[in-house]
Design an enzyme around this catalytic site. Structure first.
Site, PDB file in Angstrom:
ATOM      1  N   GLY A 240     -17.887   1.972  -2.906  1.00 24.84           N
ATOM      2  CA  GLY A 240     -18.664   3.217  -2.801  1.00 24.84           C
ATOM      3  C   GLY A 240     -20.063   3.114  -3.386  1.00 24.84           C
ATOM      4  O   GLY A 240     -20.896   3.998  -3.163  1.00 24.84           O
TER       5      GLY A 240
ATOM      6  N   TYR B 121       0.864  -1.184   0.000  1.00 22.97           N
ATOM      7  CA  TYR B 121       0.000   0.000   0.000  1.00 22.97           C
ATOM      8  C   TYR B 121       0.902   1.237   0.000  1.00 22.97           C
ATOM      9  O   TYR B 121       1.500   1.584   1.016  1.00 22.97           O
ATOM     10  CB  TYR B 121      -0.909   0.036   1.231  1.00 22.97           C
ATOM     11  CG  TYR B 121      -2.021  -1.002   1.280  1.00 22.97           C
ATOM     12  CD1 TYR B 121      -2.348  -1.786   0.181  1.00 22.97           C
ATOM     13  CD2 TYR B 121      -2.766  -1.187   2.437  1.00 22.97           C
ATOM     14  CE1 TYR B 121      -3.367  -2.716   0.234  1.00 22.97           C
ATOM     15  CE2 TYR B 121      -3.799  -2.116   2.503  1.00 22.97           C
ATOM     16  CZ  TYR B 121      -4.087  -2.881   1.393  1.00 22.97           C
ATOM     17  OH  TYR B 121      -5.110  -3.805   1.460  1.00 22.97           O
TER      18      TYR B 121
HETATM   19  N1  LIG Z   1      -7.503  -8.273   0.832  1.00 23.31           N
HETATM   20  C1  LIG Z   1      -7.752  -7.521  -0.193  1.00 23.31           C
HETATM   21  O1  LIG Z   1      -7.644  -7.950  -1.342  1.00 23.31           O
HETATM   22  C2  LIG Z   1      -8.235  -6.107   0.024  1.00 23.31           C
HETATM   23  C3  LIG Z   1      -8.669  -5.362  -1.081  1.00 23.31           C
HETATM   24  C4  LIG Z   1      -9.138  -4.060  -0.851  1.00 23.31           C
HETATM   25  C5  LIG Z   1      -9.138  -3.540   0.426  1.00 23.31           C
HETATM   26  N2  LIG Z   1      -8.679  -4.273   1.478  1.00 23.31           N
HETATM   27  C6  LIG Z   1      -8.664  -3.711   2.873  1.00 23.31           C
HETATM   28  O2  LIG Z   1     -10.010  -3.450   3.245  1.00 23.31           O
HETATM   29  C7  LIG Z   1     -10.200  -2.078   3.624  1.00 23.31           C
HETATM   30  C8  LIG Z   1     -11.594  -1.630   3.188  1.00 23.31           C
HETATM   31  O3  LIG Z   1     -11.765  -1.837   1.791  1.00 23.31           O
HETATM   32  P1  LIG Z   1     -12.259  -0.746   0.735  1.00 23.31           P
HETATM   33  O4  LIG Z   1     -11.560   0.537   0.953  1.00 23.31           O
HETATM   34  O5  LIG Z   1     -12.123  -1.370  -0.582  1.00 23.31           O
HETATM   35  O6  LIG Z   1     -13.804  -0.602   1.027  1.00 23.31           O
HETATM   36  P2  LIG Z   1     -14.734   0.352   1.905  1.00 23.31           P
HETATM   37  O7  LIG Z   1     -14.423   0.198   3.349  1.00 23.31           O
HETATM   38  O8  LIG Z   1     -16.101   0.009   1.466  1.00 23.31           O
HETATM   39  O9  LIG Z   1     -14.366   1.858   1.495  1.00 23.31           O
HETATM   40  C9  LIG Z   1     -14.641   2.386   0.232  1.00 23.31           C
HETATM   41  C10 LIG Z   1     -14.786   3.884   0.317  1.00 23.31           C
HETATM   42  O10 LIG Z   1     -15.884   4.202   1.175  1.00 23.31           O
HETATM   43  C11 LIG Z   1     -15.599   5.429   1.813  1.00 23.31           C
HETATM   44  N3  LIG Z   1     -16.375   5.566   3.054  1.00 23.31           N
HETATM   45  C12 LIG Z   1     -16.096   5.063   4.286  1.00 23.31           C
HETATM   46  N4  LIG Z   1     -17.042   5.451   5.157  1.00 23.31           N
HETATM   47  C13 LIG Z   1     -17.940   6.194   4.450  1.00 23.31           C
HETATM   48  C14 LIG Z   1     -19.121   6.861   4.795  1.00 23.31           C
HETATM   49  N5  LIG Z   1     -19.601   6.818   6.044  1.00 23.31           N
HETATM   50  N6  LIG Z   1     -19.789   7.547   3.827  1.00 23.31           N
HETATM   51  C15 LIG Z   1     -19.334   7.587   2.562  1.00 23.31           C
HETATM   52  N7  LIG Z   1     -18.194   6.963   2.170  1.00 23.31           N
HETATM   53  C16 LIG Z   1     -17.517   6.280   3.111  1.00 23.31           C
HETATM   54  C17 LIG Z   1     -14.105   5.428   2.065  1.00 23.31           C
HETATM   55  O11 LIG Z   1     -13.665   6.780   1.967  1.00 23.31           O
HETATM   56  P3  LIG Z   1     -12.453   7.445   2.765  1.00 23.31           P
HETATM   57  O12 LIG Z   1     -11.249   6.617   2.512  1.00 23.31           O
HETATM   58  O13 LIG Z   1     -12.397   8.792   2.140  1.00 23.31           O
HETATM   59  O14 LIG Z   1     -12.782   7.561   4.216  1.00 23.31           O
HETATM   60  C18 LIG Z   1     -13.578   4.599   0.925  1.00 23.31           C
HETATM   61  O15 LIG Z   1     -13.028   5.406  -0.081  1.00 23.31           O
HETATM   62  C19 LIG Z   1      -9.034  -1.332   2.938  1.00 23.31           C
HETATM   63  O16 LIG Z   1      -8.659  -0.159   3.637  1.00 23.31           O
HETATM   64  C20 LIG Z   1      -7.928  -2.374   2.995  1.00 23.31           C
HETATM   65  O17 LIG Z   1      -7.272  -2.306   4.257  1.00 23.31           O
HETATM   66  C21 LIG Z   1      -8.252  -5.551   1.295  1.00 23.31           C
END
Ligand SMILES: NC(=O)c1ccc[n+]([C@@H]2O[C@H](COP(=O)([O-])OP(=O)(O)OC[C@H]3O[C@@H](n4cnc5c(N)ncnc54)[C@H](OP(=O)(O)O)[C@@H]3O)[C@@H](O)[C@H]2O)c1
Length: 323
Positions: free
Chosen positions: A212, A61
């Site tokens: 999102g 990352y």
């Molecule tokens: N193992 C894997 O292959 C893998 C792949 C992807 C991700 N991950 C891990 O999983 C975590 C979460 O995954 P993700 O980022 O893909 O999904 P997510 O948690 O659904 O986040 C997606 C977006 O939603 C936004 N968000 C969060 N709270 C919100 C709210 N209350 N209202 C509106 N938008 C909101 C976040 O914005 P902000 O960032 O601006 O707050 C982020 O850009 C990552 O940080 C990473 O550590 C793992």
């Protein structure tokens, strides 16, 4: 703010917060922006102050930037945090160019991660994917060696198949499975989730908002430079139809007095005591809304309505989570 309860991660596993903090989007991944560093560190520290101890990062990352951030945030309070690190993805100039899961590479990766994080032991260490060029036995066996050496406490896996999960667990007990899971991505319910439950493996569920889509804030069409356009789910008619689906989530959320994001997190949370929603939050202002989601309880009718409306396959098009 809502008090976050704890859950055991896996059978007899460590106690961690039922809500996890995903740190990925604080760094530049996939060519995206790097978040304001002060705000990122403050967000991690505010999460720890509010009982969210599960922090998720990856050595790829932001080419190590994310681990450095986490390291700065936990300085002087190591015991408050449970650190989960993924390895194996090779990025170049913001693009994923492959996997390297060779034992010799893993032994190299871990030492760099420990230095960047400023810690002696990683709590949960996991290959980000499996790769047919290196046998599962070698990958898992190497992490098992690192556990014996004291550099790692627990083995995790990410984005793997049910068969690979069973094989990995037969080589060394797997504590946690990190996997994409949301109302919009339910394919794992047929085999992977039952396998994790049967084996007593904790589930760390990411992408609860489906990139999102389920926040209710997305509008069609997207700007021409929006990264979502790489995925068929967000293109043309697919996006229009998918956003129509999200209208129902918005309506239920409004009726209950919550936001669609809160309902999306609450739905994942409600799928089991062994399932942790892992949510990206890059700013402190996200914390009150997203932690409050953990208080939401659905009636049987509401759960039924969501499960029917978002039946597996009802969201059109895929993302990188297409399995
Ligand atoms: N193992 C894997 O292959 C893998 C792949 C992807 C991700 N991950 C891990 O999983 C975590 C979460 O995954 P993700 O980022 O893909 O999904 P997510 O948690 O659904 O986040 C997606 C977006 O939603 C936004 N968000 C969060 N709270 C919100 C709210 N209350 N209202 C509106 N938008 C909101 C976040 O914005 P902000 O960032 O601006 O707050 C982020 O850009 C990552 O940080 C990473 O550590 C793992």
């Amino acid at each position: 703010m809502t008090t976050i309860t704890k859950m055991p991660l896996g059978k007899n596993g460590p106690l961690v917060s039922k809500l996890g903090l995903g740190c990925m989007r604080m760094s530049s991944v996939w060519g995206g922006q790097t978040n304001d560093e002060h705000e990122s560190i403050a967000t991690i520290q505010a999460a720890l102050d509010n009982g969210i101890n599960f922090l998720n990062t990856g050595d790829f990352y932001g080419s190590g930037h994310n681990e450095l951030l986490v390291g700065k945030a936990i300085k002087g309070r190591r015991d408050d945090a449970f650190i989960s690190v993924k390895f194996g993805a090779i990025f170049y100039n913001g693009q994923w160019i492959g996997l390297d899961l060779r034992p010799i590479a893993i032994k190299n990766f871990i030492n760099y991660s420990l230095v960047r994080l400023g810690i002696d032991t990683i709590d949960l260490y996991q290959p980000c994917r499996m790769d047919s060029s290196v046998p599962v036995e070698d990958v898992i066996g190497t992490v098992a060696d690192l556990i014996k050496e004291g550099k790692v406490r627990h083995l995790g896996v990410s984005e793997i198949t049910a068969d690979q999960l069973r094989l990995a667990n037969s080589i060394h007990p797997v504590t946690a499975l990190e996997i994409g899971y949301s109302l919009a991505d339910r394919q794992i319910e047929s085999d992977l989730l039952p396998a994790a439950k049967e084996l007593g493996i904790g589930v760390v569920a990411f992408a609860n908002t489906a990139e999102g889509l389920l926040t209710g804030e997305m509008k069609a069409p997207l700007a021409a430079d929006d990264y979502h356009l790489h995925f068929s789910r967000f293109q043309g008619d697919n996006l229009v139809k998918n956003l129509e689906k999200v209208e129902v989530l918005k309506r239920i959320a409004k009726d209950k007095g919550f936001t669609p994001t809160q309902l999306a997190i609450a739905w994942v949370n409600g799928q089991g005591d062994h399932i942790m929603p892992l949510v990206s939050m890059s700013r402190r202002s996200r914390l009150p809304e997203n932690t409050q989601a953990m208080e939401i309880v659905f009636s049987a009718e509401e759960m039924d309505a969501l499960n029917t409306h978002f039946a597996p396959g009802s969201i059109l098009g895929g993302t990188y989570l297409q399995r």
